[in-house]
Design an enzyme around this catalytic site. Structure first.
Site, PDB file in Angstrom:
ATOM      1  N   SER A 123      35.367  17.302  62.421  1.00 17.80           N
ATOM      2  CA  SER A 123      36.395  16.985  63.410  1.00 17.80           C
ATOM      3  C   SER A 123      37.783  16.936  62.756  1.00 17.80           C
ATOM      4  CB  SER A 123      36.048  15.672  64.120  1.00 17.80           C
ATOM      5  OG  SER A 123      36.873  15.439  65.224  1.00 17.80           O
TER       6      SER A 123
ATOM      7  N   HIS B 179      29.812  17.445  70.060  1.00 22.24           N
ATOM      8  CA  HIS B 179      30.770  17.293  68.955  1.00 22.24           C
ATOM      9  C   HIS B 179      30.269  16.370  67.845  1.00 22.24           C
ATOM     10  CE1 HIS B 179      34.664  17.590  67.078  1.00 22.24           C
ATOM     11  NE2 HIS B 179      34.823  16.278  67.105  1.00 22.24           N
TER      12      HIS B 179
ATOM     13  N   ASP C  83      32.275  22.415  72.465  1.00 17.71           N
ATOM     14  CA  ASP C  83      31.294  21.397  72.067  1.00 17.71           C
ATOM     15  C   ASP C  83      31.527  20.068  72.782  1.00 17.71           C
ATOM     16  OD1 ASP C  83      33.500  20.252  70.852  1.00 17.71           O
ATOM     17  OD2 ASP C  83      32.718  20.358  68.812  1.00 17.71           O
TER      18      ASP C  83
END
Length: 665
Positions: A247, A620, A567
């Site tokens: 991320s 995610h 995602d």
């Protein structure tokens, strides 16, 4: 007089009580009968019984859970779905693979734990207790105290006076976000199967609230990462490290690669060949390379799709002063002090994200069905498709009203907001209890924002500068969102450009590999329909218009949000474009020709509750437990490369979408 009077039994000469009963005695008898009735069942009784039943059931289930054999859940799952595949660690151990390259984990925003080292009086007893991550028990006990301590200084972006919160260190910093909710734990456990331990694994934890350069200014986090990588390489026989960011950690490591080679004092002084000497591969998981539209919604109105839906279900609840806690206002005030959130504002402007009448993902449908290619059909085929389905204008990141979102560009009359007078009056004076920059907007400024109607990626930057000038001025010292015309221009040597892949070069490390690993097949926020918030209790004047909705199976508009493939957090375009085009081969962004690979993982939700969050998830965070992704990382860590993985693995339209972007390479 007592409530109940004892009556003498009738004698043989007396009449029964039912006969010739005096009127007063009759009423007294009725009163006595009423007193003998059962008491009424109240709401309090019902609530107590309900809570008692829930607690009893919970304790019983907890007892069963602790009493059953550890293998029971697996036995039940296998009975339902068949034999489970071996975890990647067990599988690769059977193949004879062993630990080779040291592995460095870099967590993203939110997932790393933060603990208290110094605080105000309201935080007594919390020394070195987690204020972020863990059980979150302190949030419920003292919410306003927690918000005060989690906020940074609005002027400096650093610690407020008398408060010190620091990142938790070690692998426990981000193995679990909360009890039972894994982040890195599954990957760490699988690496342990083939011989990895703390001497060759390192969690590069940092305070994710700070700007990237400020993590070095305050905590020397970048210096410690550099030293730890050097130590791990030297103590593992000179084997280069495999870096695994997730991320926002992807952007953080982009910043690090420029920082480590830049001369001191701004950089780490490692020299132009540091990355070539110390890094084998960078395996980016769910990387928001080009930012995420979700960040715009968060900074603009303190909401995204989930919060917007919650507001629609319970109108006014999050805006109202409940127990003197105006929830969204406090959230906005807190998150706008976190400079890291500004690192994820979309980069590249209209060139990357599209304009009023185009976007790279044009033609995408959200039904999950494969799209038919029109490449060989010519204009007739294109006209046929356009009749069947109305195109989505993804380039309009914010539109005020569904009519504007669908309108032809020639029908949109924008009234420029940039020079509008803000004034001092605001609709709700109680909002001044918790300061946000909307206090300075005034009714005139709020109206000007709505009258501009449509905001593309270029206009979004100006919008945020208008509604939150102090926040953006602070962020502008650390982040940039454009595209460099000349990467050799000395201005791009400043650290504010280092986390923008469109304004910096990759290191001179031709043997290094860069992977983009991300999930696909989940509707992901791409653009929004907004409206003015007319609630008298609201302190945030804009909100997502959740009534804008289309029931068509192929429509991407749900509850005021246009979705695209991704995602659930990062759109495919942001996660894949750099490795698909801008870095592929020798380009001005990748002058040494570092090899790049895209590995997409098609989302498959868990088949039942016993599977937890699933081993094939593309979401995610849940993707961190995806067996295929973990196996790819482990094969590279044990000495493999992109060829061993099978090069690219693509399920989306990322290559087609990338070709539509006219970027000078």
């Amino acid at each position: 007089m007592p409530l109940f009077q004892r009556k003498k039994p009738p004698t043989t000469t007396e009449k029964p009580p039912s006969e010739d009963l005096p009127e007063d005695d009759d009423s007294q008898n009725k009163s006595s009968k009423n007193h003998r009735k059962k008491p009424k069942w109240s709401c309090v009784d019902s609530c107590c019984w309900f809570i008692g039943c829930v607690c009893l059931t919970w304790w019983f289930l907890l007892f069963l859970y602790n009493a059953m054999p550890a293998s029971f859940p697996q036995y039940v799952t296998e009975a339902i779905t068949g034999p489970l595949p071996d975890p990647p660690g067990v599988k690769l151990k059977k193949e004879g693979l062993k630990a080779k390259h040291p592995v460095v984990f870099i967590p993203g925003i939110v997932t790393g734990g933060l603990e208290l080292w110094e605080g105000k009086q309201c935080a007594d007893g919390l020394f070195r207790k987690r204020l972020w991550g863990g059980t979150f028990g302190e949030v419920y006990k003292r919410p306003l105290c927690w918000v005060e301590h989690m906020s940074l200084d609005n002027e400096t972006g650093l610690d407020p006076a008398g408060i010190r919160i620091r990142a938790v260190s070690g692998l426990v910093a981000a193995d679990y976000f909360a009890p039972g909710y894994f982040v890195w734990a599954v990957l760490i456990a699988n690496l342990a199967h083939i011989g990895y331990e703390e001497k060759n694994m390192y969690m590069a934890a940092y305070d994710w609230r700070l700007s990237f350069q400020n993590t070095e200014v305050r905590d020397q986090t970048l210096s410690r990462m550099k030293s730890n990588i050097e130590l791990m390489v030297s103590t593992n026989g000179g084997k280069k490290a495999v870096i695994v960011p997730h991320s926002m950690g992807v952007l953080y490591f982009l910043h690090f690669m420029k920082w480590v080679e830049a001369p001191a004092p701004m950089g780490g002084g490692g020299g132009p060949d540091w990355c070539a000497k110390h890094i084998k591969a960078v395996m980016n998981i769910g990387g928001p390379f080009l930012g995420v539209p979700k960040a715009v919604a968060g900074l603009f109105s303190a909401e995204a799709k989930d919060v917007a839906v919650a507001r629609a279900i319970a109108p006014g609840f999050l805006d109202t002063d409940i127990f003197r806690l105006q929830t969204l206002q406090h959230v906005m005030r807190m998150t706008r002090t976190w400079d890291s959130t500004m690192s994820m504002i979309p980069k590249g402007g209209n060139t990357i994200w599209g304009g009023l009448d185009w976007s790279p993902e044009k033609g995408h449908t959200c039904s999950g069905k494969k799209q038919k290619s029109n490449k060989t059909r010519g204009e007739a085929g294109e006209n046929l498709v356009s009749k069947k389905k109305k195109p989505v204008n993804y380039g309009r990141i914010i539109s005020f009203g569904k009519e504007v979102a669908d309108a032809h560009p020639s029908e949109i009359e924008n009234i420029d907001f940039r020079g509008a007078f803000k004034g001092q009056s605001i609709p709700n004076n109680t909002c001044r209890d918790v300061w946000t920059e909307y206090h300075d907007m005034g009714i005139g400024g709020i109206k000007a924002i709505a009258e501009y109607k449509v905001y593309t990626a270029d206009a979004v930057i100006d919008l945020l500068h208008y509604v939150a000038p102090k926040m953006m001025a602070r962020g502008a010292a650390h982040f940039s969102y454009g595209i460099a015309d000349d990467l050799d221009d000395p201005k791009y040597e400043h650290h504010r450009h280092w986390s923008n892949p469109l304004e910096t070069k990759l290191p001179n490390a031709p043997e290094m590999e860069i992977y983009s690993l991300y999930g696909v097949g989940i509707p992901t926020e791409r653009s929004y329909i907004y409206k003015l918030n007319q609630s008298p209790d609201s302190c945030i004047p804009f909100q997502i218009f959740t009534s804008a909705h289309e029931e068509d199976e192929e429509s991407c508009l749900k509850a005021g949000v246009y979705n695209v493939d991704g995602d659930e957090t990062v759109p495919v375009l942001s996660a894949g474009f750099m490795c698909a085009k801008a870095w592929r081969g020798k380009t001005r962004f990748n002058p040494s020709g570092i090899k790049t690979y895209i590995r997409e993982y098609n989302h498959s939700p868990p088949a039942n509750l016993l599977e937890g969050r699933g081993t094939q998830s593309g979401a995610h965070v849940d993707i961190m437990g995806n067996f295929a992704l973990i196996e790819d990382i482990m094969r590279v860590a044990t000495g493999g490369n992109g060829s061993d993985l099978g090069h690219d693995q693509v399920h989306s339209g990322i290559f087609e979408w990338s070709e539509r972007i006219d970027l000078k390479l």
